[in-house]
Write a protein that holds these residues in place. Sequence first.
Motif, PDB file in Angstrom:
ATOM      1  N   GLY A   7       0.745  -1.180  -0.027  1.00 46.51           N
ATOM      2  CA  GLY A   7       0.034  -0.050  -0.009  1.00 46.51           C
ATOM      3  C   GLY A   7       0.885   1.368   0.114  1.00 46.51           C
ATOM      4  N   CYS A   8       1.962   1.186  -0.470  1.00 47.19           N
ATOM      5  CA  CYS A   8       2.849   2.554  -0.598  1.00 47.19           C
ATOM      6  C   CYS A   8       3.474   2.340  -1.769  1.00 47.19           C
ATOM      7  N   ASP A   9       4.038   3.501  -2.420  1.00 44.87           N
ATOM      8  CA  ASP A   9       4.910   3.971  -3.281  1.00 44.87           C
ATOM      9  C   ASP A   9       6.400   4.337  -3.303  1.00 44.87           C
ATOM     10  N   SER A  10       6.682   4.262  -2.062  1.00 48.09           N
ATOM     11  CA  SER A  10       7.880   4.874  -1.629  1.00 48.09           C
ATOM     12  C   SER A  10       8.818   3.652  -1.069  1.00 48.09           C
ATOM     13  N   ALA A  11      10.064   3.696  -1.581  1.00 44.51           N
ATOM     14  CA  ALA A  11      10.960   2.760  -1.310  1.00 44.51           C
ATOM     15  C   ALA A  11      11.256   3.030   0.436  1.00 44.51           C
ATOM     16  N   GLU A  12      11.555   4.239   1.047  1.00 42.88           N
ATOM     17  CA  GLU A  12      11.662   4.139   2.336  1.00 42.88           C
ATOM     18  C   GLU A  12      10.897   3.836   2.983  1.00 42.88           C
ATOM     19  N   ARG A  13       9.521   4.052   2.673  1.00 37.76           N
ATOM     20  CA  ARG A  13       8.488   3.247   3.553  1.00 37.76           C
ATOM     21  C   ARG A  13       8.247   1.831   3.575  1.00 37.76           C
ATOM     22  N   THR A  14       8.600   1.521   2.356  1.00 42.18           N
ATOM     23  CA  THR A  14       8.793  -0.151   2.141  1.00 42.18           C
ATOM     24  C   THR A  14       9.802  -0.754   2.994  1.00 42.18           C
ATOM     25  N   ARG A  15      10.949  -0.164   3.113  1.00 41.40           N
ATOM     26  CA  ARG A  15      12.014  -0.676   3.974  1.00 41.40           C
ATOM     27  C   ARG A  15      11.546  -0.549   5.539  1.00 41.40           C
ATOM     28  N   TYR A  16      10.918   0.678   5.807  1.00 44.10           N
ATOM     29  CA  TYR A  16      10.581   0.757   7.152  1.00 44.10           C
ATOM     30  C   TYR A  16       9.217  -0.612   7.510  1.00 44.10           C
ATOM     31  N   ILE A  17       8.317  -0.583   6.497  1.00 43.07           N
ATOM     32  CA  ILE A  17       7.247  -1.745   6.696  1.00 43.07           C
ATOM     33  C   ILE A  17       8.083  -3.075   6.804  1.00 43.07           C
ATOM     34  N   LEU A  18       8.924  -3.477   5.881  1.00 47.18           N
ATOM     35  CA  LEU A  18       9.597  -4.696   5.898  1.00 47.18           C
ATOM     36  C   LEU A  18      10.440  -4.862   7.184  1.00 47.18           C
ATOM     37  N   THR A  19      10.843  -3.844   7.785  1.00 52.09           N
ATOM     38  CA  THR A  19      11.739  -4.237   9.194  1.00 52.09           C
ATOM     39  C   THR A  19      10.739  -4.588  10.163  1.00 52.09           C
TER      40      THR A  19
END
Length: 64
Positions: free
Chosen positions: A36-48
């Motif tokens: 549900g996001c289009d930002s690599a930075e937010r994706t890394r946060y969710i993945l952590t």
Amino acid sequence: MGYISACSIPNIIRRGKNYYLHFRLPNKKFFRASLGCDSAERTRYILTRLSLFISLVKSDRMEL
């Protein structure tokens, strides 16, 4: 038909602007869900935040 992910984050596929969590389950099927996001930075946060649960599901110690 396969495709190459343009994303360098483990277990993440980028299709268009959207990022997806993607990995193989113990029963050899694949799991894919939009983050549900289009930002690599937010994706890394969710993945952590999800990495512990992903490893438990992959090792068959936790069910989806």
